[in-house]
Write a protein that holds these residues in place. Structure first.
Motif, PDB file in Angstrom:
ATOM      1  N   LEU A  60       0.866  -1.362  -0.012  1.00  0.00           N
ATOM      2  CA  LEU A  60      -0.068  -0.191  -0.010  1.00  0.00           C
ATOM      3  C   LEU A  60       1.111   1.373   0.056  1.00  0.00           C
ATOM      4  O   LEU A  60       1.792   1.297   1.014  1.00  0.00           O
ATOM      5  CB  LEU A  60      -0.782  -0.031   1.304  1.00  0.00           C
ATOM      6  N   TYR A  61       0.565   2.316  -0.775  1.00  0.00           N
ATOM      7  CA  TYR A  61       1.198   3.496  -0.862  1.00  0.00           C
ATOM      8  C   TYR A  61       0.314   4.574  -0.396  1.00  0.00           C
ATOM      9  O   TYR A  61      -0.911   4.564  -0.691  1.00  0.00           O
ATOM     10  CB  TYR A  61       1.734   4.020  -2.488  1.00  0.00           C
ATOM     11  N   LEU A  62       0.819   5.448   0.337  1.00  0.00           N
ATOM     12  CA  LEU A  62       0.174   6.804   1.046  1.00  0.00           C
ATOM     13  C   LEU A  62       1.022   8.015   0.538  1.00  0.00           C
ATOM     14  O   LEU A  62       2.152   8.044   0.982  1.00  0.00           O
ATOM     15  CB  LEU A  62      -0.136   6.432   2.583  1.00  0.00           C
ATOM     16  N   GLN A  63       0.357   8.741   0.097  1.00  0.00           N
ATOM     17  CA  GLN A  63       0.981  10.135  -0.061  1.00  0.00           C
ATOM     18  C   GLN A  63       1.243  11.045   1.044  1.00  0.00           C
ATOM     19  O   GLN A  63       0.715  10.708   2.209  1.00  0.00           O
ATOM     20  CB  GLN A  63       0.180  10.885  -1.174  1.00  0.00           C
ATOM     21  N   GLY A  64       2.133  11.862   0.922  1.00  0.00           N
ATOM     22  CA  GLY A  64       2.605  12.555   2.164  1.00  0.00           C
ATOM     23  C   GLY A  64       1.292  13.365   2.852  1.00  0.00           C
ATOM     24  O   GLY A  64       0.528  13.604   2.041  1.00  0.00           O
ATOM     25  N   HIS A  65       1.360  13.289   4.294  1.00  0.00           N
ATOM     26  CA  HIS A  65       0.286  13.813   4.937  1.00  0.00           C
ATOM     27  C   HIS A  65      -1.134  13.010   4.816  1.00  0.00           C
ATOM     28  O   HIS A  65      -2.145  13.846   5.462  1.00  0.00           O
ATOM     29  CB  HIS A  65      -0.007  15.281   4.563  1.00  0.00           C
ATOM     30  N   ALA A  66      -1.030  12.182   4.559  1.00  0.00           N
ATOM     31  CA  ALA A  66      -2.252  11.102   4.444  1.00  0.00           C
ATOM     32  C   ALA A  66      -2.523  10.596   5.638  1.00  0.00           C
ATOM     33  O   ALA A  66      -1.798   9.702   6.306  1.00  0.00           O
ATOM     34  CB  ALA A  66      -2.138  10.023   3.188  1.00  0.00           C
ATOM     35  N   GLU A  67      -3.614  11.076   6.364  1.00  0.00           N
ATOM     36  CA  GLU A  67      -3.831  10.621   7.649  1.00  0.00           C
ATOM     37  C   GLU A  67      -4.279   9.010   7.466  1.00  0.00           C
ATOM     38  O   GLU A  67      -5.071   8.509   6.580  1.00  0.00           O
ATOM     39  CB  GLU A  67      -4.850  11.216   8.375  1.00  0.00           C
ATOM     40  N   HIS A  68      -3.565   8.277   8.257  1.00  0.00           N
ATOM     41  CA  HIS A  68      -3.854   6.556   8.524  1.00  0.00           C
ATOM     42  C   HIS A  68      -4.016   6.220   9.735  1.00  0.00           C
ATOM     43  O   HIS A  68      -3.310   6.886  11.017  1.00  0.00           O
ATOM     44  CB  HIS A  68      -3.087   6.087   7.537  1.00  0.00           C
ATOM     45  N   ALA A  69      -4.530   4.934  10.157  1.00  0.00           N
ATOM     46  CA  ALA A  69      -4.503   4.332  11.224  1.00  0.00           C
ATOM     47  C   ALA A  69      -4.530   2.804  10.901  1.00  0.00           C
ATOM     48  O   ALA A  69      -4.614   2.335   9.765  1.00  0.00           O
ATOM     49  CB  ALA A  69      -5.826   4.677  12.019  1.00  0.00           C
ATOM     50  N   LEU A  70      -3.897   2.046  12.023  1.00  0.00           N
ATOM     51  CA  LEU A  70      -3.792   0.719  11.688  1.00  0.00           C
ATOM     52  C   LEU A  70      -4.101  -0.280  12.747  1.00  0.00           C
ATOM     53  O   LEU A  70      -4.276   0.305  13.821  1.00  0.00           O
ATOM     54  CB  LEU A  70      -2.438   0.139  11.491  1.00  0.00           C
ATOM     55  N   ARG A  71      -4.760  -1.445  12.412  1.00  0.00           N
ATOM     56  CA  ARG A  71      -5.414  -2.304  13.291  1.00  0.00           C
ATOM     57  C   ARG A  71      -4.988  -3.727  12.877  1.00  0.00           C
ATOM     58  O   ARG A  71      -5.123  -3.922  11.873  1.00  0.00           O
ATOM     59  CB  ARG A  71      -6.713  -2.297  13.701  1.00  0.00           C
ATOM     60  N   ALA A  72      -4.388  -4.452  13.859  1.00  0.00           N
ATOM     61  CA  ALA A  72      -3.996  -5.953  13.497  1.00  0.00           C
ATOM     62  C   ALA A  72      -4.991  -6.746  13.665  1.00  0.00           C
ATOM     63  O   ALA A  72      -5.688  -6.963  14.742  1.00  0.00           O
ATOM     64  CB  ALA A  72      -2.724  -6.325  14.426  1.00  0.00           C
ATOM     65  N   LEU A  73      -5.546  -7.584  12.633  1.00  0.00           N
ATOM     66  CA  LEU A  73      -6.627  -8.496  12.655  1.00  0.00           C
ATOM     67  C   LEU A  73      -6.078  -9.886  13.026  1.00  0.00           C
ATOM     68  O   LEU A  73      -6.627 -10.733  13.623  1.00  0.00           O
ATOM     69  CB  LEU A  73      -7.402  -8.706  11.322  1.00  0.00           C
TER      70      LEU A  73
END
Length: 110
Positions: free
Chosen positions: A82-95
């Motif tokens: 997965l690529y995210l551009q700069g300043h892209a807000e993101h969160a993660l959760r482990a399934l």
């Protein structure tokens, strides 16, 4: 003891199967321009929404993680990128227990 960061030209194995039970999050490369880290997330762990200035790539090496970005959840499994551009807000959760290779461009292109 200071953490060892890979030097230019050094080969690093980021996920040796013989040590999976003991693998930990670790910065692998840390320079003014680039950070590469192995992010280990046990099932249920969450990282709250955040953003960084530079572009980010995520490569799922083990397990399953959800990444929230651009208003939706994206499920990543082994070998998903997965690529995210700069300043892209993101969160993660482990399934499930997961290992993710994260690359952060510290200085965005000008």
């Amino acid at each position: 003891m200071a953490l060892h960061h890979a030097q230019s030209g050094e080969v690093v194995n980021v996920l040796t199967h013989s040590e999976l039970s003991a693998v930990q999050s670790q910065a692998i490369v840390s320079t003014p321009d680039l950070e590469v880290m192995r992010l280990c997330m046990p099932e249920g762990k969450q990282l709250p929404p955040h953003a960084v200035a530079g572009a980010i790539t995520l490569l799922c090496l083990q397990g399953t993680v959800d990444v929230h970005a651009h208003g939706t959840w994206h499920t990543m499994q082994v070998n998903d990128h997965l690529y995210l551009q700069g300043h892209a807000e993101h969160a993660l959760r482990a399934l499930s227990d997961a290992v993710v290779l994260v690359n952060i461009q510290r200085r965005p292109e000008t």
